[in-house]
Motif scaffolding. Structure first.
Motif, mmCIF file in Angstrom:
data_model
loop_
_atom_site.group_PDB
_atom_site.id
_atom_site.type_symbol
_atom_site.label_atom_id
_atom_site.label_comp_id
_atom_site.label_asym_id
_atom_site.label_seq_id
_atom_site.Cartn_x
_atom_site.Cartn_y
_atom_site.Cartn_z
ATOM 1 N N LEU A 122 1.769 3.127 1.316
ATOM 2 C CA LEU A 122 0.723 2.632 0.348
ATOM 3 C C LEU A 122 0.395 1.352 0.539
ATOM 4 N N LEU A 130 -3.626 9.394 3.054
ATOM 5 C CA LEU A 130 -2.185 9.447 3.584
ATOM 6 C C LEU A 130 -1.290 10.221 3.233
ATOM 7 N N LEU A 131 -1.491 10.913 2.127
ATOM 8 C CA LEU A 131 -0.747 11.979 1.672
ATOM 9 C C LEU A 131 -0.892 13.251 2.380
ATOM 10 N N PHE A 169 5.428 8.365 2.758
ATOM 11 C CA PHE A 169 4.292 8.222 2.056
ATOM 12 C C PHE A 169 4.204 7.096 1.045
ATOM 13 N N SER A 177 5.593 3.706 9.395
ATOM 14 C CA SER A 177 4.981 3.600 7.894
ATOM 15 C C SER A 177 3.486 3.257 8.152
ATOM 16 N N SER A 196 -1.741 13.149 5.644
ATOM 17 C CA SER A 196 -1.300 12.921 7.024
ATOM 18 C C SER A 196 0.260 13.117 6.823
ATOM 19 N N TRP A 197 0.995 12.787 5.725
ATOM 20 C CA TRP A 197 2.380 13.185 5.978
ATOM 21 C C TRP A 197 2.886 14.469 5.381
ATOM 22 N N SER A 233 -5.497 6.799 0.011
ATOM 23 C CA SER A 233 -4.028 7.170 -0.516
ATOM 24 C C SER A 233 -3.864 8.841 -0.612
ATOM 25 N N CYS A 263 9.849 12.314 4.641
ATOM 26 C CA CYS A 263 8.264 12.358 4.643
ATOM 27 C C CYS A 263 7.871 11.559 3.276
ATOM 28 N N ALA A 270 -4.508 7.985 8.362
ATOM 29 C CA ALA A 270 -5.446 8.107 7.145
ATOM 30 C C ALA A 270 -6.609 7.733 6.901
ATOM 31 N N CYS A 316 0.975 6.024 10.324
ATOM 32 C CA CYS A 316 0.461 6.930 9.195
ATOM 33 C C CYS A 316 -0.883 6.477 8.476
ATOM 34 N N SER A 317 -0.851 5.237 8.322
ATOM 35 C CA SER A 317 -2.103 4.656 7.476
ATOM 36 C C SER A 317 -3.517 4.684 8.462
#
Length: 629
Positions: free
Chosen positions: A449, A233-234, A445, A151, A236-237, A230, A441, A158, A154-155
């Motif tokens: 956040l 991040l989207l 995401f 979790s 990335s996923w 954000s 996924c 981003a 992935c940030s």
């Protein structure tokens, strides 16, 4: 009179020379294939195999894809920003000594064992515990810890994407003072891109003010997600979803790029770094030993933690990846290659980054301790500052560096996510894997956040402490106890030797049975005592009590999984009394073993190995003889 034939259930309960660790409670069925087997008094196993419809597990298209996927999994962001910092704050070159010892006696043996068990059973990190159902909670707990890591991982990806696109500007934005800071933070932009009123560098101000919009504390909440991060991040996923949508076949293809490209960029950056003034000072600092640090238990704890995070042992992806191998694939060779590659990559990244930090210290007239910061700061503050000082096309080096970081992130994130997907798919095999992948996924995401809010770095520190570092020690320790002391060292050795047709040496037996369980126990106790006596902080700011409570709740969820799963295993056993159910939950189920019916029959003919006590005695005498010689 001797009986001419034994039934397979009698043989597997101790009559004859068949695997005695195997518990049989009915006609053997595997992938809808029924096997009727009998053993006569000569020890000849006769069987009739009736083939039925099967649903074979996915397999890698080639052994190279498996190897590259494991390299991409193990070589990640931790090798670039975590290893160099951990090295110099724990004694520089002296840290390499405990790290290499830990890698040799803990990391590499655990890596090989997880690979071997995943390949032998063709099962993920939960169903591999058919060897001892009482411990299946270890698989679920590791999946929970993996989800926590994924979790926030992935940030970071981003943020890397954000910096990547910012690197295309004609003037790197972190190299100039933003006039808006004069209004929002009472700072004054001075001549030559300087800031009056702050002792922080331009890249650090840019990172905290313009990128993170970071707040000083989370006493009043963490704020709302930053819209630009954000979207990153989207993205990335979305890339992770695209990489995994077709299972291991698509993940294997992606590995060709994610495992090789970072080395291309690292070598370019290393060559450039070595040509900068002051580079030798930085490299010397990276390798300079502080021998007194070797006596500090926290240095050894840091070495173990770095080893786990770097190799991904205990998290589940290793078992998951190897479960898609052919039964006789040489994972022994792969484990050696990957562990060596991981170590060399960490050292290569350390030399590369510290050559640049040495130049930064030279340019600014500071000590290296003052230009390097922990965690994300090393990648998103110190290195961008160094890149901005390049005289020749700094944008090119910035693009290459952040593309490399993102590539490293994709390799590790796809592995971690795939481990979670495999756990779910193994439990709900009727659901198509692509739908499970999509849901995972999407959930990833939205859960991520919280890390792109103004208080996101506080949450990252919180989840990393309680949801990853704390849990992984317990999971790794229980995993080794379940594998070696419950299923049995002798059974492990027999299974691996049967699968790979090699002889397992005393080195592996010593590490698996003694060194790893004892050392992990000691380090975990020491780390727990130290954390209990200290206050959790981020950037010098203490966490509010309610945040710490939330952290312990995250850890409690993972810890509760262990007894709940164990009780469920006991309750669902077929034995009559509670005592019998309890004892049965520690023994392998009828489904444990190779999936292929023919290989399984051959495995059942393999005589049980020596007891763990006998193995340890022989190991002791072997070491004693070699010492005398």
């Amino acid at each position: 009179m001797p009986r001419d034939k034994y039934s397979i259930s009698e043989v597997e309960n101790g009559n004859g020379n068949v695997n005695q660790a195997f518990e049989y409670d009915g006609p053997h069925q595997n992938n809808n294939t029924t096997t009727s087997t009998q053993l006569n008094v000569r020890g000849q196993l006769t069987s009739t195999v009736v083939q039925g419809p099967s649903d074979p597990r996915e397999e890698w298209d080639s052994p190279l894809e498996f190897l590259l996927s494991c390299i991409a999994m193990s070589v990640g962001l931790g090798n670039i920003w975590r290893f160099p910092y951990i090295a110099f704050v724990n004694g520089g070159g002296a840290f390499l000594i405990p790290y290499l010892i830990v890698l040799f006696l803990i990391g590499k043996p655990m890596y090989f064992l997880e690979m071997a068990m995943g390949q032998f059973s063709s099962q993920g990190q939960v169903k591999v515990w058919k060897m001892s159902p009482f411990f299946k909670g270890v698989g679920y707990a590791s999946a929970f810890g993996t989800a926590c890591v994924c979790s926030y991982y992935c940030s970071l990806m981003a943020i890397t994407i954000f910096y990547f696109f910012q690197s295309f500007q004609s003037e790197l934005p972190w190299s100039v003072c933003n006039p808006e800071w004069e209004i929002s933070h009472n700072l004054t932009c001075g001549p030559n891109h300087t800031v009056i009123g702050s002792n922080k560098s331009l890249p650090e101000l840019y990172f905290k003010i313009d990128v993170l919009r970071e707040i000083d504390s989370i006493d009043d909440g963490i704020g709302l997600p930053e819209w630009r991060l954000s979207l990153c991040l989207l993205a990335s996923w979305a890339i992770i979803l695209f990489s995994l949508i077709k299972g291991v076949k698509s993940a294997g293809k992606v590995a060709y790029f994610t495992s090789l490209f970072p080395y291309f960029v690292l070598i370019i950056l290393l060559i450039r770094g070595l040509t900068l003034p002051g580079a030798t000072t930085g490299i010397s600092y990276f390798f300079s030993p502080q021998w007194e640090k070797l006596l500090d238990p926290s240095v050894w704890a840091a070495a173990v933690t770095q080893c786990f995070f770097s190799l991904s042992t205990g998290f589940g992806p290793i078992i998951m990846f190897s479960s898609y191998n052919k039964f006789s694939h040489n994972v022994y060779r792969d484990a050696m290659i990957i562990s060596i590659m991981d170590t060399l990559t960490s050292i290569l990244a350390g030399v590369t980054i510290f050559s640049v930090l040495g130049n930064l210290a030279y340019e600014l007239g500071k000590e290296i301790e003052d230009v390097a910061s922990a965690g994300p700061g090393l990648a998103f503050v110190s290195y961008p500052e160094a890149i901005s000082k390049f005289q020749f096309v700094p944008q090119l080096f910035a693009v290459l560096f952040f593309l490399m970081l993102f590539t490293l992130g994709v390799g590790s994130a796809t592995s971690l996510t795939n481990a979670i997907i495999t756990v779910i798919h193994d439990q709900f095999s009727s659901i198509e894997k692509k739908w499970i992948t999509t849901v995972v996924c999407i959930v990833g995401f939205f859960s991520g956040l919280i890390y792109v809010t103004p208080g996101g770095q506080f949450m990252l520190e919180l989840v990393d402490t309680f949801g990853a570092g704390f849990i992984i020690f317990i999971v790794a320790l229980l995993e080794m106890i379940g594998f070696v002391w419950i299923y049995g060292l002798n059974n492990l050795v027999r299974d691996i030797e049967f699968m790979l047709n090699i002889k397992i040496s005393w080195y592996w037996k010593f590490c698996w049975s003694i060194f790893i369980p004892v050392s992990l126990s000691v380090i975990f106790i020491q780390a727990t005592i130290k954390s209990a006596s200290s206050t959790l902080k981020y950037n010098g700011a203490s966490f509010p009590p309610e945040a710490v409570v939330c952290g312990w709740m995250i850890a409690a969820v993972a810890l509760l999984i262990l007894p709940v799963a164990a009780l469920h295993s006991v309750w669902t056993r077929k034995a009559g009394s509670l005592d019998e159910k309890f004892m049965e939950s520690f023994r392998p189920t009828s489904e444990w073993g190779p999936k292929d019916p023919k290989i399984r029959e051959s495995w059942l003919r393999t005589p049980p190995g020596k007891s763990a006590v006998v193995e340890l005695k022989e190991m002791y005498h072997t070491i004693k003889k070699r010492t005398v010689k």
